[in-house]
Design a protein around this motif. Structure first.
Motif, mmCIF file in Angstrom:
data_model
loop_
_atom_site.group_PDB
_atom_site.id
_atom_site.type_symbol
_atom_site.label_atom_id
_atom_site.label_comp_id
_atom_site.label_asym_id
_atom_site.label_seq_id
_atom_site.Cartn_x
_atom_site.Cartn_y
_atom_site.Cartn_z
ATOM 1 N N ARG A 33 -6.828 2.603 5.421
ATOM 2 C CA ARG A 33 -6.497 3.406 6.593
ATOM 3 C C ARG A 33 -5.281 2.891 7.346
ATOM 4 N NH1 ARG A 33 -10.647 7.102 9.107
ATOM 5 N NH2 ARG A 33 -11.932 7.222 7.289
ATOM 6 N N GLY A 34 -5.225 1.610 7.587
ATOM 7 C CA GLY A 34 -4.125 1.051 8.355
ATOM 8 C C GLY A 34 -2.778 1.166 7.657
ATOM 9 N N LEU A 35 -2.788 1.097 6.348
ATOM 10 C CA LEU A 35 -1.538 1.136 5.587
ATOM 11 C C LEU A 35 -1.205 2.533 5.070
ATOM 12 C CD1 LEU A 35 -1.916 -2.104 3.475
ATOM 13 C CD2 LEU A 35 -0.426 -1.751 5.423
ATOM 14 N N ARG A 36 -2.214 3.379 4.937
ATOM 15 C CA ARG A 36 -2.015 4.678 4.297
ATOM 16 C C ARG A 36 -0.972 5.533 5.010
ATOM 17 N NH1 ARG A 36 -6.988 8.346 4.370
ATOM 18 N NH2 ARG A 36 -7.901 6.304 4.106
ATOM 19 N N ASP A 37 -1.050 5.587 6.335
ATOM 20 C CA ASP A 37 -0.121 6.430 7.090
ATOM 21 C C ASP A 37 1.315 5.943 6.934
ATOM 22 O OD1 ASP A 37 -2.264 7.920 7.944
ATOM 23 O OD2 ASP A 37 -2.556 6.703 9.748
ATOM 24 N N ARG A 38 1.515 4.632 7.086
ATOM 25 C CA ARG A 38 2.871 4.093 6.942
ATOM 26 C C ARG A 38 3.355 4.188 5.506
ATOM 27 N NH1 ARG A 38 3.047 -1.655 9.458
ATOM 28 N NH2 ARG A 38 1.004 -1.760 8.531
ATOM 29 N N ALA A 39 2.459 3.981 4.541
ATOM 30 C CA ALA A 39 2.841 4.023 3.135
ATOM 31 C C ALA A 39 3.197 5.447 2.700
ATOM 32 C CB ALA A 39 1.717 3.467 2.264
ATOM 33 N N ASN A 40 2.523 6.439 3.251
ATOM 34 C CA ASN A 40 2.822 7.822 2.887
ATOM 35 C C ASN A 40 4.200 8.249 3.359
ATOM 36 O OD1 ASN A 40 0.468 8.258 1.507
ATOM 37 N ND2 ASN A 40 -0.597 9.179 3.233
ATOM 38 N N ARG A 41 4.651 7.693 4.471
ATOM 39 C CA ARG A 41 5.983 8.033 4.983
ATOM 40 C C ARG A 41 7.087 7.288 4.240
ATOM 41 N NH1 ARG A 41 3.572 8.110 10.645
ATOM 42 N NH2 ARG A 41 3.553 5.887 10.345
ATOM 43 N N ALA A 42 6.753 6.158 3.630
ATOM 44 C CA ALA A 42 7.756 5.322 2.954
ATOM 45 C C ALA A 42 7.792 5.664 1.461
ATOM 46 C CB ALA A 42 7.395 3.854 3.135
ATOM 47 N N ASN A 43 8.840 5.195 0.784
ATOM 48 C CA ASN A 43 8.849 5.347 -0.675
ATOM 49 C C ASN A 43 7.914 4.293 -1.284
ATOM 50 O OD1 ASN A 43 10.267 2.918 -0.839
ATOM 51 N ND2 ASN A 43 12.251 3.933 -0.986
ATOM 52 N N LYS A 44 7.698 4.352 -2.587
ATOM 53 C CA LYS A 44 6.698 3.491 -3.223
ATOM 54 C C LYS A 44 7.049 2.012 -3.138
ATOM 55 C CE LYS A 44 6.545 6.068 -7.040
ATOM 56 N NZ LYS A 44 6.111 6.597 -8.338
ATOM 57 N N THR A 45 8.344 1.684 -3.213
ATOM 58 C CA THR A 45 8.756 0.280 -3.125
ATOM 59 C C THR A 45 8.506 -0.259 -1.723
ATOM 60 O OG1 THR A 45 10.437 0.723 -4.783
ATOM 61 C CG2 THR A 45 10.661 -1.311 -3.540
ATOM 62 N N GLU A 46 8.820 0.524 -0.728
ATOM 63 C CA GLU A 46 8.577 0.109 0.658
ATOM 64 C C GLU A 46 7.081 -0.012 0.916
ATOM 65 O OE1 GLU A 46 9.350 -1.492 4.088
ATOM 66 O OE2 GLU A 46 10.934 -0.964 2.664
ATOM 67 N N ALA A 47 6.279 0.866 0.341
ATOM 68 C CA ALA A 47 4.819 0.791 0.475
ATOM 69 C C ALA A 47 4.305 -0.515 -0.147
ATOM 70 C CB ALA A 47 4.166 1.993 -0.188
ATOM 71 N N ALA A 48 4.893 -0.916 -1.269
ATOM 72 C CA ALA A 48 4.497 -2.178 -1.903
ATOM 73 C C ALA A 48 4.831 -3.358 -0.996
ATOM 74 C CB ALA A 48 5.190 -2.334 -3.251
ATOM 75 N N ARG A 49 5.959 -3.298 -0.302
ATOM 76 C CA ARG A 49 6.308 -4.356 0.659
ATOM 77 C C ARG A 49 5.263 -4.440 1.768
ATOM 78 N NH1 ARG A 49 11.554 -2.330 0.162
ATOM 79 N NH2 ARG A 49 12.780 -3.710 -1.156
ATOM 80 N N LEU A 50 4.836 -3.293 2.272
ATOM 81 C CA LEU A 50 3.820 -3.277 3.331
ATOM 82 C C LEU A 50 2.518 -3.918 2.843
ATOM 83 C CD1 LEU A 50 4.363 0.355 4.676
ATOM 84 C CD2 LEU A 50 4.998 -1.771 5.829
ATOM 85 N N VAL A 51 2.129 -3.621 1.612
ATOM 86 C CA VAL A 51 0.904 -4.198 1.044
ATOM 87 C C VAL A 51 1.049 -5.708 0.899
ATOM 88 C CG1 VAL A 51 -0.569 -4.273 -1.007
ATOM 89 C CG2 VAL A 51 0.168 -2.086 -0.090
ATOM 90 N N GLY A 52 2.202 -6.173 0.432
ATOM 91 C CA GLY A 52 2.435 -7.608 0.279
ATOM 92 C C GLY A 52 2.355 -8.346 1.597
ATOM 93 N N MET A 53 2.941 -7.762 2.642
ATOM 94 C CA MET A 53 2.898 -8.393 3.963
ATOM 95 C C MET A 53 1.473 -8.417 4.519
ATOM 96 S SD MET A 53 6.438 -6.844 5.494
ATOM 97 C CE MET A 53 6.069 -7.306 7.165
ATOM 98 N N ALA A 54 0.760 -7.312 4.371
ATOM 99 C CA ALA A 54 -0.622 -7.249 4.862
ATOM 100 C C ALA A 54 -1.507 -8.244 4.131
ATOM 101 C CB ALA A 54 -1.172 -5.835 4.697
ATOM 102 N N LEU A 55 -1.332 -8.352 2.820
ATOM 103 C CA LEU A 55 -2.136 -9.282 2.031
ATOM 104 C C LEU A 55 -1.873 -10.726 2.447
ATOM 105 C CD1 LEU A 55 -4.039 -9.253 -0.572
ATOM 106 C CD2 LEU A 55 -2.021 -10.145 -1.708
ATOM 107 N N ALA A 56 -0.608 -11.067 2.660
ATOM 108 C CA ALA A 56 -0.264 -12.441 3.051
ATOM 109 C C ALA A 56 -0.837 -12.773 4.427
ATOM 110 C CB ALA A 56 1.246 -12.617 3.052
ATOM 111 N N GLN A 57 -0.783 -11.835 5.354
ATOM 112 C CA GLN A 57 -1.349 -12.084 6.686
ATOM 113 C C GLN A 57 -2.852 -12.310 6.608
ATOM 114 O OE1 GLN A 57 -0.061 -8.627 8.807
ATOM 115 N NE2 GLN A 57 1.954 -9.474 9.284
ATOM 116 N N ARG A 58 -3.535 -11.491 5.818
ATOM 117 C CA ARG A 58 -4.990 -11.658 5.669
ATOM 118 C C ARG A 58 -5.325 -12.971 4.972
ATOM 119 N NH1 ARG A 58 -6.108 -5.470 3.699
ATOM 120 N NH2 ARG A 58 -5.302 -4.535 5.607
ATOM 121 N N ALA A 59 -4.516 -13.358 3.994
ATOM 122 C CA ALA A 59 -4.752 -14.622 3.291
ATOM 123 C C ALA A 59 -4.585 -15.800 4.239
ATOM 124 C CB ALA A 59 -3.796 -14.749 2.103
ATOM 125 N N GLN A 60 -3.578 -15.751 5.097
ATOM 126 C CA GLN A 60 -3.366 -16.848 6.042
ATOM 127 C C GLN A 60 -4.491 -16.922 7.067
ATOM 128 O OE1 GLN A 60 0.664 -16.110 7.306
ATOM 129 N NE2 GLN A 60 1.416 -17.682 5.912
#
Length: 121
Positions: free
Chosen positions: A60-87
């Motif tokens: 839910r949190g990423l879906r809205d932003r990812a839908n507006r971005a292209n697929k590469t930018e959506a992958a960047r958002l996922v990478g950043m979110a994953l790293a924050q959760r891991a930390q």
């Protein structure tokens, strides 16, 4: 090359790499899966078989932003979110498992975003 043989070739590459790459409690495995539309990443402790942290473009949190971005930018958002959760779970070092995909495009964007957000691999 047919779609079926392309998928089978990726799965063969992934199995071959998984023979060498394994996540431990001190250094879990960051696993990536990409479909035509979405990208999924998770941090896995292979000794226990547990997923410690996960993120994808379907959340839910990423879906809205990812839908507006292209697929590469959506992958960047996922990478950043994953790293924050891991930390947040005190995970700073991981082993990168590209899932049989080339280190290129969306997979590379996710990995570089995770590195920028603080994960080291």
């Amino acid at each position: 090359m047919s779609t079926r043989s392309r998928v089978e070739a990726r799965q063969r590459r992934h199995r071959r790499v998984r023979g060498k790459v394994s996540g431990t409690p001190q250094r879990p495995r960051l696993s990536v899966f990409r479909s035509l539309r979405h990208i999924y990443a998770q941090v896995v402790d292979d000794t226990r078989g547990h997923t410690l942290v996960a993120a994808s473009t379907l959340e839910r949190g990423l879906r809205d932003r990812a839908n507006r971005a292209n697929k590469t930018e959506a992958a960047r958002l996922v990478g950043m979110a994953l790293a924050q959760r891991a930390q947040e779970r005190a995970i700073s070092q991981v082993v990168f498992d590209r899932g049989g995909y080339k280190y290129h495009g969306r997979v590379k964007a996710l990995a570089e975003a995770a590195r920028q957000a603080g994960l080291s691999f």
